[in-house]
Design a protein around this motif. Sequence first.
Motif, PDB file in Angstrom:
ATOM      1  N   MET A 124       4.047  -0.960   3.836  1.00 30.83           N
ATOM      2  CA  MET A 124       3.795   0.443   3.527  1.00 30.83           C
ATOM      3  C   MET A 124       4.951   0.991   2.708  1.00 30.83           C
ATOM      4  O   MET A 124       6.119   0.846   3.079  1.00 30.83           O
ATOM      5  CB  MET A 124       3.678   1.220   4.840  1.00 30.83           C
TER       6      MET A 124
ATOM      7  N   THR B  54      -8.497  -0.565  10.602  1.00 29.00           N
ATOM      8  CA  THR B  54      -8.092   0.452   9.626  1.00 29.00           C
ATOM      9  C   THR B  54      -8.003   1.816  10.281  1.00 29.00           C
ATOM     10  O   THR B  54      -7.044   2.570  10.045  1.00 29.00           O
ATOM     11  CB  THR B  54      -9.093   0.493   8.456  1.00 29.00           C
TER      12      THR B  54
ATOM     13  N   VAL C 240       0.849  -1.188   0.000  1.00 23.19           N
ATOM     14  CA  VAL C 240       0.000   0.000   0.000  1.00 23.19           C
ATOM     15  C   VAL C 240       0.887   1.242   0.000  1.00 23.19           C
ATOM     16  O   VAL C 240       2.053   1.200   0.398  1.00 23.19           O
ATOM     17  CB  VAL C 240      -0.952   0.026   1.218  1.00 23.19           C
TER      18      VAL C 240
ATOM     19  N   LEU D 115      -6.296   1.112   2.204  1.00 19.74           N
ATOM     20  CA  LEU D 115      -5.813   0.434   3.410  1.00 19.74           C
ATOM     21  C   LEU D 115      -6.855  -0.535   3.954  1.00 19.74           C
ATOM     22  O   LEU D 115      -6.517  -1.615   4.441  1.00 19.74           O
ATOM     23  CB  LEU D 115      -5.417   1.464   4.472  1.00 19.74           C
TER      24      LEU D 115
ATOM     25  N   VAL E  40       2.195   5.067   8.998  1.00 23.63           N
ATOM     26  CA  VAL E  40       1.192   4.931   7.947  1.00 23.63           C
ATOM     27  C   VAL E  40       0.844   6.300   7.377  1.00 23.63           C
ATOM     28  O   VAL E  40       0.769   6.483   6.155  1.00 23.63           O
ATOM     29  CB  VAL E  40      -0.062   4.219   8.488  1.00 23.63           C
TER      30      VAL E  40
END
Length: 261
Positions: free
Chosen positions: A197, A227, A35, A185, A236
């Motif tokens: 990530m 999440t 991601v 995500l 993140v």
Amino acid sequence: MSMLNIERLTHRYGLTEVLSGIDLRLPAGQTLALVGPSGCGKSTLLHLVAGLLAPSEGRIDNPYRNVACMFQQARLMPWKNAIDNIALGLKARGMAASARRARAAALARTLGLGADDLRKFPQELSGGMQSRVALGRALAIEPDLLLLDEPFSALDVGLKLSLYRHLRGEIARRGTTVLMITHDLMEAVRLADRIVMMAADPGRVVHELPLDQVHALRDDAWVYQTTGRLMQAREVRLGFGLDPAPGGDSAVDAPAAGCAI
């Protein structure tokens, strides 16, 4: 145990470095989600693993010989109807027409495609139907390694959940190894065993988030809660190019329930 192994991978387009020093391990049977923001090299990394590009530096050891890809666009053959698109990989392997069509039809039924749908050509199918056909084509060859490049991003929520369930069922049944690319995500939390990530300029790995909750227990409440907690984690937020949340914790300090980070 078979394992996809990526070491010190760097890739350039001309003078532009799009990936730098990527190290990843993906054991058999595991689903790993990459991601990160647009432009961080996720799709380039997937194309390198698929063998569509040769890396500028580093190495990729891919022991899997039965590999299937599904992309954001369905990329169906417009001159073939739905059943022949699903059976395309089987035809390439030399399976007899009757056998490959029987397998394709059985798989199509589990994906919610009816007999009338299978006779249609891609331009006669809705976007959601085209996605079902594309997923069927990828699964028909029973891949050992499945590469997914944001194939669900344009679908409505109901269809996404339906395809998620079928995909997880196939993964569990066959022990398929999956490398998936997503900018969502929540999708990664729902489907993956590990989330990596990435950040951009150049594309690089900045954090890894293992998810310990078994997939059978990942209900909507757990997915939303996990999440939300991950989106407060500094690593993140920085990976997505967001400012750190006021008073936000490091991902290491704020694990979600069932999420060992």
